[in-house]
Design a protein around this motif. Structure first.
Motif, PDB file in Angstrom:
ATOM      1  N   UNK A 216     -36.460 -22.770   7.812  1.00 32.70           N
ATOM      2  CA  UNK A 216     -36.833 -23.609   6.708  1.00 32.70           C
ATOM      3  C   UNK A 216     -36.802 -24.933   7.116  1.00 32.70           C
ATOM      4  N   UNK A 217     -36.462 -25.422   8.146  1.00 30.45           N
ATOM      5  CA  UNK A 217     -36.314 -26.652   9.099  1.00 30.45           C
ATOM      6  C   UNK A 217     -37.925 -27.007   9.101  1.00 30.45           C
ATOM      7  N   UNK A 218     -38.201 -28.355   9.222  1.00 33.09           N
ATOM      8  CA  UNK A 218     -39.639 -28.927   9.461  1.00 33.09           C
ATOM      9  C   UNK A 218     -40.053 -28.809  10.978  1.00 33.09           C
ATOM     10  N   UNK A 219     -40.121 -27.695  11.547  1.00 29.89           N
ATOM     11  CA  UNK A 219     -40.524 -27.479  12.884  1.00 29.89           C
ATOM     12  C   UNK A 219     -42.134 -27.570  12.821  1.00 29.89           C
ATOM     13  N   UNK A 220     -42.880 -27.794  14.011  1.00 38.04           N
ATOM     14  CA  UNK A 220     -44.146 -27.846  14.119  1.00 38.04           C
ATOM     15  C   UNK A 220     -44.832 -26.391  13.349  1.00 38.04           C
ATOM     16  N   UNK A 221     -44.162 -25.415  13.688  1.00 38.81           N
ATOM     17  CA  UNK A 221     -44.858 -24.071  13.256  1.00 38.81           C
ATOM     18  C   UNK A 221     -44.752 -24.169  11.444  1.00 38.81           C
TER      19      UNK A 221
END
Length: 205
Positions: A167-172
């Motif tokens: 749920x973290x705002x990674x690129x994916x």
């Protein structure tokens, strides 16, 4: 809200309290409270972020089995949007302490502030999950519980990659949020989600 267990007679009951999930764009913010049993020590307790997923999964049932009491609680995405993430985190911590099967004499809170409405004295400890075993134990319970929530969400919505990025705002995650739109579980007050909602196209409800 999950909880367990009866305590034995003890001189001073100290609960460690920690949270996981302030930074993600989706899902609950999860908190745990743990009262350790001095007569049943647990090796390897430290900040959950310092441990491998395998080690956290090994410690999770061990903490539940050996602790005098433990509790896991949360605040929902709707509560996060209504209260803001800080106050929702405090609410989750408060619920975790109140969910213990026994009332502690002291709650040691990871961070620099204590949640209101606790039934006991409280002390905030910066980097407490590295300093206090009970806080480390709470960190592990909260981390494993929330990660499992993200794996379950990934099974329902496999296109977003929740099992990978939790749920973290990674690129994916940002790319899939752009392509697929927010889910009901996304935190609508968080900027990337709010910006995607503003486009108002193909939103999943």
């Amino acid at each position: 809200m999950a909880q367990q267990r009866l305590n034995s007679s003890a001189a001073r009951l100290i609960a460690g309290v920690d949270e996981v999930g302030r930074g993600p764009l989706v899902g609950n913010v999860v908190a745990a409270a743990v009262i350790l049993d001095p007569s049943r020590p647990i090796e390897g307790l430290t900040d959950s972020k310092k441990l491998s997923e395998k080690k956290r999964e090994q410690l999770f049932p061990l903490i539940q089995a050996r602790a005098l009491a433990w509790s896991i609680a949360w605040a929902s995405p709707e509560e996060i949007d209504q209260l803001n993430i800080l106050h929702a985190t405090m609410l989750a911590m408060q619920r975790a302490v109140l969910g213990l099967s026994v009332t502690p004499d002291l709650a040691l809170i990871d961070g620099n502030r204590c949640p209101p409405g606790l039934p006991c004295e409280a002390q905030a400890i910066v980097k407490g999950d590295l300093k206090e075993p009970a806080i480390s134990a709470a960190s592990i319970l909260a981390k494993v519980y929330r990660d499992r929530e993200m794996v379950a969400l990934d099974q329902c919505h496999p296109g977003y990659g929740f099992a990978k990025h939790k749920g973290y705002p990674t690129a994916l995650h940002m790319e899939q949020l752009r392509r697929l739109g927010p889910l009901p579980e996304h935190r609508r007050s968080f900027k990337p989600v709010a910006e995607r909602l503003a486009l108002n196209t193909d939103i999943i409800d």
